[in-house]
Design a protein around this motif. Structure first.
Motif, mmCIF file in Angstrom:
data_model
loop_
_atom_site.group_PDB
_atom_site.id
_atom_site.type_symbol
_atom_site.label_atom_id
_atom_site.label_comp_id
_atom_site.label_asym_id
_atom_site.label_seq_id
_atom_site.Cartn_x
_atom_site.Cartn_y
_atom_site.Cartn_z
ATOM 1 N N LYS A 164 0.825 -1.216 0.000
ATOM 2 C CA LYS A 164 0.000 0.000 0.000
ATOM 3 C C LYS A 164 0.854 1.259 0.000
ATOM 4 C CE LYS A 164 -4.087 -1.932 2.202
ATOM 5 N NZ LYS A 164 -4.906 -1.980 3.429
ATOM 6 N N LYS A 165 2.069 1.156 0.556
ATOM 7 C CA LYS A 165 2.992 2.293 0.591
ATOM 8 C C LYS A 165 3.851 2.374 -0.674
ATOM 9 C CE LYS A 165 5.044 3.617 4.330
ATOM 10 N NZ LYS A 165 5.887 3.666 5.561
ATOM 11 N N GLY A 166 3.606 1.484 -1.639
ATOM 12 C CA GLY A 166 4.316 1.550 -2.907
ATOM 13 C C GLY A 166 5.574 0.707 -3.018
ATOM 14 N N TYR A 167 5.796 -0.183 -2.074
ATOM 15 C CA TYR A 167 6.960 -1.069 -2.133
ATOM 16 C C TYR A 167 6.665 -2.263 -3.031
ATOM 17 C CZ TYR A 167 9.090 1.337 1.842
ATOM 18 O OH TYR A 167 9.660 2.271 2.663
ATOM 19 N N GLN A 168 7.689 -2.691 -3.746
ATOM 20 C CA GLN A 168 7.607 -3.921 -4.530
ATOM 21 C C GLN A 168 8.296 -5.011 -3.716
ATOM 22 O OE1 GLN A 168 9.723 -3.849 -8.255
ATOM 23 N NE2 GLN A 168 9.153 -5.937 -8.753
ATOM 24 N N ILE A 169 7.583 -6.087 -3.444
ATOM 25 C CA ILE A 169 8.152 -7.183 -2.673
ATOM 26 C C ILE A 169 9.026 -8.026 -3.594
ATOM 27 C CG2 ILE A 169 7.666 -9.185 -1.206
ATOM 28 C CD1 ILE A 169 6.722 -6.425 -0.067
ATOM 29 N N ILE A 170 10.277 -8.195 -3.224
ATOM 30 C CA ILE A 170 11.245 -8.947 -4.018
ATOM 31 C C ILE A 170 11.340 -10.394 -3.532
ATOM 32 C CG2 ILE A 170 13.667 -9.068 -4.771
ATOM 33 C CD1 ILE A 170 12.154 -6.559 -5.778
ATOM 34 N N ALA A 171 11.406 -10.574 -2.203
ATOM 35 C CA ALA A 171 11.545 -11.915 -1.623
ATOM 36 C C ALA A 171 10.967 -11.908 -0.210
ATOM 37 C CB ALA A 171 13.008 -12.331 -1.587
ATOM 38 N N LYS A 172 10.558 -13.092 0.229
ATOM 39 C CA LYS A 172 10.062 -13.272 1.591
ATOM 40 C C LYS A 172 10.781 -14.456 2.215
ATOM 41 C CE LYS A 172 5.876 -13.589 -0.049
ATOM 42 N NZ LYS A 172 4.442 -13.834 -0.136
ATOM 43 N N ASN A 173 11.074 -14.337 3.488
ATOM 44 C CA ASN A 173 11.727 -15.401 4.242
ATOM 45 C C ASN A 173 12.986 -15.916 3.551
ATOM 46 O OD1 ASN A 173 8.424 -16.089 4.661
ATOM 47 N ND2 ASN A 173 9.639 -15.527 6.419
ATOM 48 N N PHE A 174 13.859 -14.988 3.195
ATOM 49 C CA PHE A 174 15.120 -15.330 2.541
ATOM 50 C C PHE A 174 16.067 -15.909 3.581
ATOM 51 C CE2 PHE A 174 19.446 -14.164 1.172
ATOM 52 C CZ PHE A 174 19.482 -14.824 -0.038
ATOM 53 N N GLU A 180 11.662 -3.286 -2.567
ATOM 54 C CA GLU A 180 12.331 -2.196 -3.270
ATOM 55 C C GLU A 180 11.359 -1.044 -3.434
ATOM 56 O OE1 GLU A 180 15.227 -1.622 -7.114
ATOM 57 O OE2 GLU A 180 13.563 -3.027 -7.304
ATOM 58 N N LYS A 181 11.885 0.160 -3.248
ATOM 59 C CA LYS A 181 11.106 1.381 -3.494
ATOM 60 C C LYS A 181 12.084 2.491 -3.839
ATOM 61 C CE LYS A 181 7.617 4.480 -1.660
ATOM 62 N NZ LYS A 181 6.780 4.840 -0.517
ATOM 63 N N ASN A 182 11.781 3.211 -4.894
ATOM 64 C CA ASN A 182 12.623 4.331 -5.338
ATOM 65 C C ASN A 182 14.081 3.912 -5.513
ATOM 66 O OD1 ASN A 182 10.336 6.003 -5.201
ATOM 67 N ND2 ASN A 182 10.752 6.512 -3.077
ATOM 68 N N GLU A 183 14.283 2.745 -6.121
ATOM 69 C CA GLU A 183 15.606 2.205 -6.414
ATOM 70 C C GLU A 183 16.454 1.943 -5.161
ATOM 71 O OE1 GLU A 183 17.604 4.311 -9.548
ATOM 72 O OE2 GLU A 183 15.753 4.540 -10.696
ATOM 73 N N VAL A 184 15.784 1.742 -4.031
ATOM 74 C CA VAL A 184 16.461 1.383 -2.788
ATOM 75 C C VAL A 184 16.026 -0.022 -2.413
ATOM 76 C CG1 VAL A 184 16.757 1.924 -0.334
ATOM 77 C CG2 VAL A 184 16.564 3.779 -2.004
ATOM 78 N N LEU A 185 16.985 -0.884 -2.167
ATOM 79 C CA LEU A 185 16.727 -2.243 -1.732
ATOM 80 C C LEU A 185 16.564 -2.204 -0.212
ATOM 81 C CD1 LEU A 185 16.556 -5.156 -2.829
ATOM 82 C CD2 LEU A 185 19.005 -5.340 -2.418
ATOM 83 N N VAL A 186 15.439 -2.716 0.283
ATOM 84 C CA VAL A 186 15.129 -2.601 1.704
ATOM 85 C C VAL A 186 15.015 -3.997 2.321
ATOM 86 C CG1 VAL A 186 13.583 -1.574 3.402
ATOM 87 C CG2 VAL A 186 13.831 -0.493 1.156
ATOM 88 N N PHE A 187 15.816 -4.226 3.345
ATOM 89 C CA PHE A 187 15.787 -5.487 4.093
ATOM 90 C C PHE A 187 14.981 -5.226 5.357
ATOM 91 C CE2 PHE A 187 19.615 -5.438 1.523
ATOM 92 C CZ PHE A 187 19.502 -6.649 0.851
ATOM 93 N N ILE A 188 13.899 -5.989 5.530
ATOM 94 C CA ILE A 188 12.928 -5.668 6.571
ATOM 95 C C ILE A 188 12.753 -6.818 7.553
ATOM 96 C CG2 ILE A 188 10.534 -4.984 7.005
ATOM 97 C CD1 ILE A 188 10.646 -4.062 3.910
ATOM 98 N N GLU A 189 12.903 -6.489 8.823
ATOM 99 C CA GLU A 189 12.629 -7.427 9.911
ATOM 100 C C GLU A 189 11.244 -7.092 10.457
ATOM 101 O OE1 GLU A 189 13.200 -10.398 12.900
ATOM 102 O OE2 GLU A 189 14.002 -10.064 10.899
#
Length: 114
Positions: free
Chosen positions: A20-30, A42-51
């Protein structure tokens, strides 16, 4: 008792929140030999690692407070392995935490650094 199933529900809720905030999900439970990253987006060409940390009560603190230095190091090392395998050259990245406490979602951008 907090179960793995409840944790996955929290991750699903976080994923929907991020979309909803515009992030593209690349992977889950890597998973890597050193640890796991709940969501890579990923959002705005930034790769985001999320806990993602979910708490049903504040008795033992918030979800964000549960991301210890040891856990941060595991996420950082896992992110380095991800980037080595999937990213060409330098990648702009950051580490976020999504804390789900009861029904409240808090997205902490740049929660920690490598």
């Amino acid at each position: 008792m907090f179960t793995q199933r409840q944790g996955r529900k929290g991750e699903k809720k976080a994923e929907q929140f991020l979309r909803k905030k515009g992030y593209q999900i690349i992977a889950k439970n890597f998973r890597t030999p050193v640890g796991e990253i709940d969501i890579i987006a990923e959002k705005n060409e930034v790769l985001v690692f999320i806990e993602v940390k979910k708490r049903s009560s504040s008795k033992f603190g918030t979800g964000a407070e549960a991301v210890s230095a040891k856990k941060q190091n595991k996420i950082i090392r896992s992110a380095q392995l991800y980037m080595k395998k999937y990213c060409e050259g330098e990648a702009n990245c950051r580490f976020d935490v999504i804390s789900i406490d009861a029904q409240n979602i808090r997205h902490i951008e740049n929660a920690f650094t490598a």
